[in-house]
Scaffold this motif. Structure first.
Motif, PDB file in Angstrom:
ATOM      1  N   TRP A   1       0.855  -1.197   0.000  1.00  0.00           N
ATOM      2  CA  TRP A   1       0.000   0.000   0.000  1.00  0.00           C
ATOM      3  C   TRP A   1       0.882   1.235   0.000  1.00  0.00           C
ATOM      4  O   TRP A   1       1.834   1.324   0.777  1.00  0.00           O
ATOM      5  CB  TRP A   1      -0.893   0.003   1.250  1.00  0.00           C
TER       6      TRP A   1
ATOM      7  N   THR B   1       1.425  -5.687   3.652  1.00  0.00           N
ATOM      8  CA  THR B   1       0.529  -6.428   4.555  1.00  0.00           C
ATOM      9  C   THR B   1       1.302  -7.545   5.264  1.00  0.00           C
ATOM     10  O   THR B   1       0.804  -8.130   6.213  1.00  0.00           O
ATOM     11  CB  THR B   1      -0.668  -7.018   3.786  1.00  0.00           C
TER      12      THR B   1
ATOM     13  N   ARG C   1      -4.556  -7.740   7.622  1.00  0.00           N
ATOM     14  CA  ARG C   1      -5.632  -7.307   6.719  1.00  0.00           C
ATOM     15  C   ARG C   1      -5.605  -5.784   6.651  1.00  0.00           C
ATOM     16  O   ARG C   1      -5.603  -5.116   7.685  1.00  0.00           O
ATOM     17  CB  ARG C   1      -6.990  -7.777   7.272  1.00  0.00           C
TER      18      ARG C   1
ATOM     19  N   GLU D   1      -6.990  -1.984   5.253  1.00  0.00           N
ATOM     20  CA  GLU D   1      -8.224  -1.303   4.878  1.00  0.00           C
ATOM     21  C   GLU D   1      -7.954   0.198   4.846  1.00  0.00           C
ATOM     22  O   GLU D   1      -7.398   0.753   5.806  1.00  0.00           O
ATOM     23  CB  GLU D   1      -9.244  -1.630   5.974  1.00  0.00           C
ATOM     24  N   GLU D   2      -8.346   0.823   3.765  1.00  0.00           N
ATOM     25  CA  GLU D   2      -8.199   2.282   3.691  1.00  0.00           C
ATOM     26  C   GLU D   2      -9.346   2.929   4.459  1.00  0.00           C
ATOM     27  O   GLU D   2     -10.503   2.570   4.251  1.00  0.00           O
ATOM     28  CB  GLU D   2      -8.244   2.719   2.213  1.00  0.00           C
ATOM     29  N   GLN D   3      -9.036   3.849   5.350  1.00  0.00           N
ATOM     30  CA  GLN D   3     -10.079   4.603   6.048  1.00  0.00           C
ATOM     31  C   GLN D   3      -9.755   6.078   5.901  1.00  0.00           C
ATOM     32  O   GLN D   3      -8.674   6.432   5.426  1.00  0.00           O
ATOM     33  CB  GLN D   3     -10.152   4.180   7.519  1.00  0.00           C
TER      34      GLN D   3
ATOM     35  N   GLU E   1      -4.599  -3.394  15.944  1.00  0.00           N
ATOM     36  CA  GLU E   1      -4.868  -2.513  14.803  1.00  0.00           C
ATOM     37  C   GLU E   1      -3.756  -1.470  14.752  1.00  0.00           C
ATOM     38  O   GLU E   1      -3.475  -0.803  15.760  1.00  0.00           O
ATOM     39  CB  GLU E   1      -6.228  -1.834  15.013  1.00  0.00           C
TER      40      GLU E   1
END
Ligand code: BGC
Length: 341
Positions: free
Chosen positions: A20, A34, A113, A115-117, A141
């Motif tokens: 990413w 990741t 895992r 995730e884009e936030q 996280e």
């Protein structure tokens, strides 16, 4: 901040890994895998200042934890043993007689895992009860966020379903003259700490707290990194260079360290809410494992600012507690800010 992803290859076990990218309006970029929630690149002023590898084979062939998030317990636990709520836990011994960086397969080798936030790239890992023999399921996280002023924010959250011990950090190796520059002779460091934790001959804190005053550990003002590194000082000899936990002055979110390269003018400021920081001068990097773009990574060719709870804190009442109780939230943050001076 723009975020996008691309495939980065597969592990030996056949797990797919993503890379990413985070980029701000100045063109500053961070790449995060990741695999291990690893910081694979950090490009500021057209210079990649974080060591890393171009392929998954590169990552799996090294044992220096390059760029990874470390857990469940960063750094060492003496004899790999701790007692919690009257029960003794024996962990994997992988560093002399001690446990290091989470054991045989720490968080650095797990697939997270992603995730884009809105506030950045979030990576999630669930460490099952009994993994590496640690008690309790731990949900972790980590968030990476690159702001428009060229600061990389790394935030950590964790919670467990039983009492456990936790110490999370990021093991980025920086060279502010460029990841392949090979030495630190043109770099200076300042650490906002009056004290550090004494190490035994295996780099394990003995429990004793020492003053930096009058020693080569005194970085209260900017000092060239390598000026005193070969001195006949018992702590430096034990660490084969700097590999110690500095006790950062004050508490809460505060500046803990600075570094600068006289060649590129790249200056880095580090802020954290953690009590300690392992300043490690990459004493065990091995050049036979080629880094990005074929670079040779040499011992003392990079430094780490591993903001953390104290190593071996499971053994000492007078160290900040590493215990995370059920229903508590572990929440920590570190910021690396960059500018040219
Ligand atoms: C440790 C070193 C170790 C390095 C890479 C550091 O946090 O203190 O002793 O060699 O990580 O594994």
């Amino acid at each position: 901040m723009k975020i996008w992803k691309e495939p980065f290859g597969t592990t030996k076990k056949g797990e797919a890994v993503e890379r990413w990218w985070l980029e701000n309006k100045n063109g500053t970029k961070a790449a995060v895998l990741t695999y291990g929630a690893t910081l694979q690149s950090l490009i500021f002023a057209d210079t990649d200042i974080a060591l890393g590898f171009d392929t998954m084979e590169g990552y799996e062939a090294q044992d220096a934890y390059v760029g990874a998030v470390i857990g469940r317990f960063a750094n060492r636990i003496g004899a790999g043993r701790f007692t919690l709520n009257g029960k003794t836990y024996d962990l994997y011994i992988n560093n002399g007689p001690n446990h290091l960086h989470g054991g045989k397969e720490g968080f650095d080798k797990k697939i997270w895992r992603a995730e884009e936030q809105e506030d950045g790239l979030h990576l999630f890992y669930i460490s099952p009860d009994g993994e590496e023999n640690y008690p309790g399921t731990l949900e972790v996280e980590v968030c990476y966020y690159l702001d428009e002023e060229d600061a990389l924010h790394i935030s950590y959250l964790a919670k467990a379903d039983q009492d456990t011990v936790v110490n999370l950090t990021n093991h980025a190796y920086f060279n502010l003259s460029g990841h392949g520059a090979g030495n630190l002779d043109d770099q200076k460091v300042c650490i906002y700490a009056d004290r550090f934790t004494e190490n035994d001959e295996n780099c394990l804190p003995t429990g004793k707290i020492l003053s930096v005053v009058g020693t080569p550990m005194d970085f209260r003002e900017m000092q060239p990194v390598t000026a005193r590194i070969t001195e006949d000082d018992v702590q430096l000899v034990r660490g084969n260079g700097y590999d110690h936990n500095w006790i950062i002055n004050g508490d809460g979110m505060r500046k803990c360290a600075e570094a600068v390269s006289e060649t590129t003018g790249i200056y880095m400021e580090t802020w954290t809410d953690q009590p300690g920081m392992q300043f490690y001068t990459a004493n065990y990097l091995t050049p036979e494992k080629k880094g990005k773009d074929g670079a040779d990574y040499h011992p003392r060719g990079a430094f780490c600012f591993e903001t953390q709870g104290f190593p071996n804190a499971t053994g000492f009442e007078h160290f900040p507690t590493p215990v995370l109780h059920v229903n508590e939230v572990y929440e920590r943050k570190t910021i690396f800010r960059f500018r040219i001076i």
